[in-house]
Enzyme design. Structure first.
Site, PDB file in Angstrom:
ATOM      1  N   THR A  18       0.839  -1.202   0.000  1.00 46.41           N
ATOM      2  CA  THR A  18       0.000   0.000   0.000  1.00 46.41           C
ATOM      3  C   THR A  18       0.872   1.250   0.000  1.00 46.41           C
ATOM      4  O   THR A  18       2.030   1.200   0.420  1.00 46.41           O
ATOM      5  CB  THR A  18      -0.915   0.019   1.250  1.00 46.41           C
ATOM      6  OG1 THR A  18      -1.744   1.190   1.222  1.00 46.41           O
ATOM      7  CG2 THR A  18      -0.138   0.034   2.549  1.00 46.41           C
TER       8      THR A  18
ATOM      9  N   ASN B  63      -0.399   3.712   1.669  1.00 46.17           N
ATOM     10  CA  ASN B  63      -1.075   4.396   2.759  1.00 46.17           C
ATOM     11  C   ASN B  63      -0.580   3.893   4.128  1.00 46.17           C
ATOM     12  O   ASN B  63      -0.974   2.819   4.581  1.00 46.17           O
ATOM     13  CB  ASN B  63      -2.573   4.129   2.594  1.00 46.17           C
ATOM     14  CG  ASN B  63      -3.424   4.882   3.585  1.00 46.17           C
ATOM     15  OD1 ASN B  63      -2.969   5.207   4.674  1.00 46.17           O
ATOM     16  ND2 ASN B  63      -4.654   5.150   3.220  1.00 46.17           N
ATOM     17  N   PRO B  64       0.273   4.670   4.816  1.00 46.14           N
ATOM     18  CA  PRO B  64       0.809   4.223   6.113  1.00 46.14           C
ATOM     19  C   PRO B  64      -0.278   4.082   7.180  1.00 46.14           C
ATOM     20  O   PRO B  64      -0.122   3.326   8.142  1.00 46.14           O
ATOM     21  CB  PRO B  64       1.816   5.313   6.493  1.00 46.14           C
ATOM     22  CG  PRO B  64       1.569   6.463   5.585  1.00 46.14           C
ATOM     23  CD  PRO B  64       0.777   5.999   4.406  1.00 46.14           C
TER      24      PRO B  64
ATOM     25  N   ASP C 103      -8.194  -2.880  -0.808  1.00 48.04           N
ATOM     26  CA  ASP C 103      -8.870  -1.836  -1.560  1.00 48.04           C
ATOM     27  C   ASP C 103     -10.126  -1.460  -0.785  1.00 48.04           C
ATOM     28  O   ASP C 103     -10.946  -2.317  -0.441  1.00 48.04           O
ATOM     29  CB  ASP C 103      -9.214  -2.300  -2.981  1.00 48.04           C
ATOM     30  CG  ASP C 103      -9.491  -1.108  -3.891  1.00 48.04           C
ATOM     31  OD1 ASP C 103      -8.766  -0.095  -3.778  1.00 48.04           O
ATOM     32  OD2 ASP C 103     -10.440  -1.165  -4.704  1.00 48.04           O
TER      33      ASP C 103
ATOM     34  N   ASP D  58     -11.864   9.820   7.296  1.00 48.13           N
ATOM     35  CA  ASP D  58     -12.198   9.659   8.720  1.00 48.13           C
ATOM     36  C   ASP D  58     -12.844  10.899   9.362  1.00 48.13           C
ATOM     37  O   ASP D  58     -13.775  10.748  10.152  1.00 48.13           O
ATOM     38  CB  ASP D  58     -10.951   9.246   9.529  1.00 48.13           C
ATOM     39  CG  ASP D  58     -10.632   7.761   9.392  1.00 48.13           C
ATOM     40  OD1 ASP D  58     -11.527   7.002   8.954  1.00 48.13           O
ATOM     41  OD2 ASP D  58      -9.509   7.357   9.713  1.00 48.13           O
TER      42      ASP D  58
ATOM     43  N   LYS E  35     -11.472   2.590  16.692  1.00 53.43           N
ATOM     44  CA  LYS E  35     -11.866   2.539  15.268  1.00 53.43           C
ATOM     45  C   LYS E  35     -11.789   1.095  14.784  1.00 53.43           C
ATOM     46  O   LYS E  35     -12.724   0.563  14.190  1.00 53.43           O
ATOM     47  CB  LYS E  35     -10.966   3.450  14.410  1.00 53.43           C
ATOM     48  CG  LYS E  35     -11.281   3.346  12.925  1.00 53.43           C
ATOM     49  CD  LYS E  35     -10.371   4.154  12.002  1.00 53.43           C
ATOM     50  CE  LYS E  35     -10.642   3.812  10.538  1.00 53.43           C
ATOM     51  NZ  LYS E  35      -9.701   4.398   9.586  1.00 53.43           N
TER      52      LYS E  35
ATOM     53  N   HIS F 197     -14.689  -1.208   9.085  1.00 56.75           N
ATOM     54  CA  HIS F 197     -14.601  -2.086   7.917  1.00 56.75           C
ATOM     55  C   HIS F 197     -13.274  -2.842   7.893  1.00 56.75           C
ATOM     56  O   HIS F 197     -13.223  -4.043   7.710  1.00 56.75           O
ATOM     57  CB  HIS F 197     -14.769  -1.220   6.664  1.00 56.75           C
ATOM     58  CG  HIS F 197     -13.916   0.033   6.674  1.00 56.75           C
ATOM     59  ND1 HIS F 197     -13.933   0.922   7.723  1.00 56.75           N
ATOM     60  CD2 HIS F 197     -12.981   0.503   5.809  1.00 56.75           C
ATOM     61  CE1 HIS F 197     -13.064   1.876   7.494  1.00 56.75           C
ATOM     62  NE2 HIS F 197     -12.477   1.655   6.335  1.00 56.75           N
TER      63      HIS F 197
HETATM   64  P1  ITT Z   1      -3.465   1.981  -1.536  1.00 56.55           P
HETATM   65  O1  ITT Z   1      -4.428   1.788  -2.690  1.00 56.55           O
HETATM   66  O2  ITT Z   1      -2.059   2.246  -1.947  1.00 56.55           O
HETATM   67  O3  ITT Z   1      -3.586   0.878  -0.497  1.00 56.55           O
HETATM   68  P2  ITT Z   1      -5.160   4.256  -0.887  1.00 56.55           P
HETATM   69  O4  ITT Z   1      -5.125   5.212   0.265  1.00 56.55           O
HETATM   70  O5  ITT Z   1      -5.255   4.804  -2.275  1.00 56.55           O
HETATM   71  O6  ITT Z   1      -3.881   3.303  -0.720  1.00 56.55           O
HETATM   72  P3  ITT Z   1      -7.701   2.849  -1.260  1.00 56.55           P
HETATM   73  O7  ITT Z   1      -7.680   2.975  -2.728  1.00 56.55           O
HETATM   74  O8  ITT Z   1      -8.067   1.541  -0.661  1.00 56.55           O
HETATM   75  O9  ITT Z   1      -6.293   3.208  -0.606  1.00 56.55           O
HETATM   76  O10 ITT Z   1      -8.613   3.912  -0.556  1.00 56.55           O
HETATM   77  C1  ITT Z   1      -9.474   4.748  -1.221  1.00 56.55           C
HETATM   78  C2  ITT Z   1      -9.613   6.039  -0.476  1.00 56.55           C
HETATM   79  O11 ITT Z   1     -10.405   5.807   0.680  1.00 56.55           O
HETATM   80  C3  ITT Z   1      -8.296   6.660  -0.024  1.00 56.55           C
HETATM   81  O12 ITT Z   1      -8.341   8.045  -0.272  1.00 56.55           O
HETATM   82  C4  ITT Z   1      -8.255   6.378   1.464  1.00 56.55           C
HETATM   83  O13 ITT Z   1      -7.620   7.425   2.163  1.00 56.55           O
HETATM   84  C5  ITT Z   1      -9.735   6.286   1.814  1.00 56.55           C
HETATM   85  N1  ITT Z   1      -9.907   5.317   2.894  1.00 56.55           N
HETATM   86  C6  ITT Z   1      -9.667   3.984   2.849  1.00 56.55           C
HETATM   87  N2  ITT Z   1      -9.842   3.436   4.051  1.00 56.55           N
HETATM   88  C7  ITT Z   1     -10.205   4.447   4.883  1.00 56.55           C
HETATM   89  C8  ITT Z   1     -10.484   4.535   6.257  1.00 56.55           C
HETATM   90  O14 ITT Z   1     -10.419   3.489   7.044  1.00 56.55           O
HETATM   91  N3  ITT Z   1     -10.789   5.732   6.748  1.00 56.55           N
HETATM   92  C9  ITT Z   1     -10.839   6.826   5.968  1.00 56.55           C
HETATM   93  N4  ITT Z   1     -10.572   6.849   4.662  1.00 56.55           N
HETATM   94  C10 ITT Z   1     -10.249   5.656   4.132  1.00 56.55           C
END
Ligand code: ITT
Length: 185
Positions: free
Chosen positions: A7, A9-10, A65, A143, A162, A167
């Site tokens: 990912t 996303n840290p 995802d 969030d 959380k 989810h």
């Molecule tokens: P990767 O695909 O590299 O894992 P990403 O942040 O792009 O990272 P996603 O496509 O899964 O991940 O996420 C879609 C968007 O939804 C992205 O902008 C996230 O920040 C947001 N998101 C995902 N899970 C979340 C959560 O638990 N709380 C808040 N926002 C979330």
């Protein structure tokens, strides 16, 4: 065992680390690209991503995802949540929701995990509401505008709280159960 989370996303990695802490699993973070196909299903993105990464030689990894699905916006931003966050952001979503009474929404998280040849895909859902303003500075992404009960946002509660209802927390516990069933952890 070491499990690599693929990912950019840290924030996701932190949530996984907290859930896996009590098991003998070391969480690695692989900041690497995989194609996110255009589809209406998170599961399809995960499935294609897993196949690609496996073909490229990556082993013992998981991909995630996720998306925010807002009922009054017919599921938008949904599978386009990353794009939505980068473009209009939380303020843009709040603007789209101005004057909208139905605030119901859900977060969905699909995790795909490959350990050796074993493949596990799970999805967790967290229903909730879009708030009227951004609240809190914890968490990430959507969030600050999402609340499971319409009161405190996910950005206002500690990570373990959380995880207990989110989810991703739900999907992670499903994954852990399946890893245990298959005697992989
Ligand atoms: P990767 O695909 O590299 O894992 P990403 O942040 O792009 O990272 P996603 O496509 O899964 O991940 O996420 C879609 C968007 O939804 C992205 O902008 C996230 O920040 C947001 N998101 C995902 N899970 C979340 C959560 O638990 N709380 C808040 N926002 C979330």
């Amino acid at each position: 065992m070491k499990l690599n989370v693929v990912t950019h996303n840290p924030g996701k990695v932190k949530e996984y680390q907290a859930e896996f802490a009590e098991f003998n699993v070391e969480m690695g973070h692989v900041n690497r690209e995989y194609d996110e196909v255009q589809t209406s299903y998170l599961e399809e993105v995960v499935d294609k991503g897993m196949k690609q990464l496996y073909k490229e030689g990556l082993r013992d990894f998981m991909v995630d995802d996720s998306g925010l699905f807002i009922n009054a916006l017919k599921g938008f931003p949904g599978v386009y949540s990353a794009f939505g966050q980068k473009t209009i952001g939380n303020k843009g979503i709040l603007k789209l929701m101005e004057g909208v009474e139905d605030r119901s929404a859900m977060f969905k998280c699909c995790i795909g995990c490959m350990i050796g040849e074993e493949r596990i895909v799970v999805t967790g859902i967290c229903p909730g509401f879009i708030l009227y303003e951004e609240k809190g500075d914890g968490g990430f992404g959507y969030d600050p505008i999402f609340s499971p009960d319409g009161e405190l946002s996910f950005a206002e509660i500690p990570l373990d709280q959380k995880n207990s209802i989110s989810h991703r927390g739900i999907a992670t516990r499903m994954l852990i159960d399946e890893l245990k069933n298959r005697k992989l952890i």
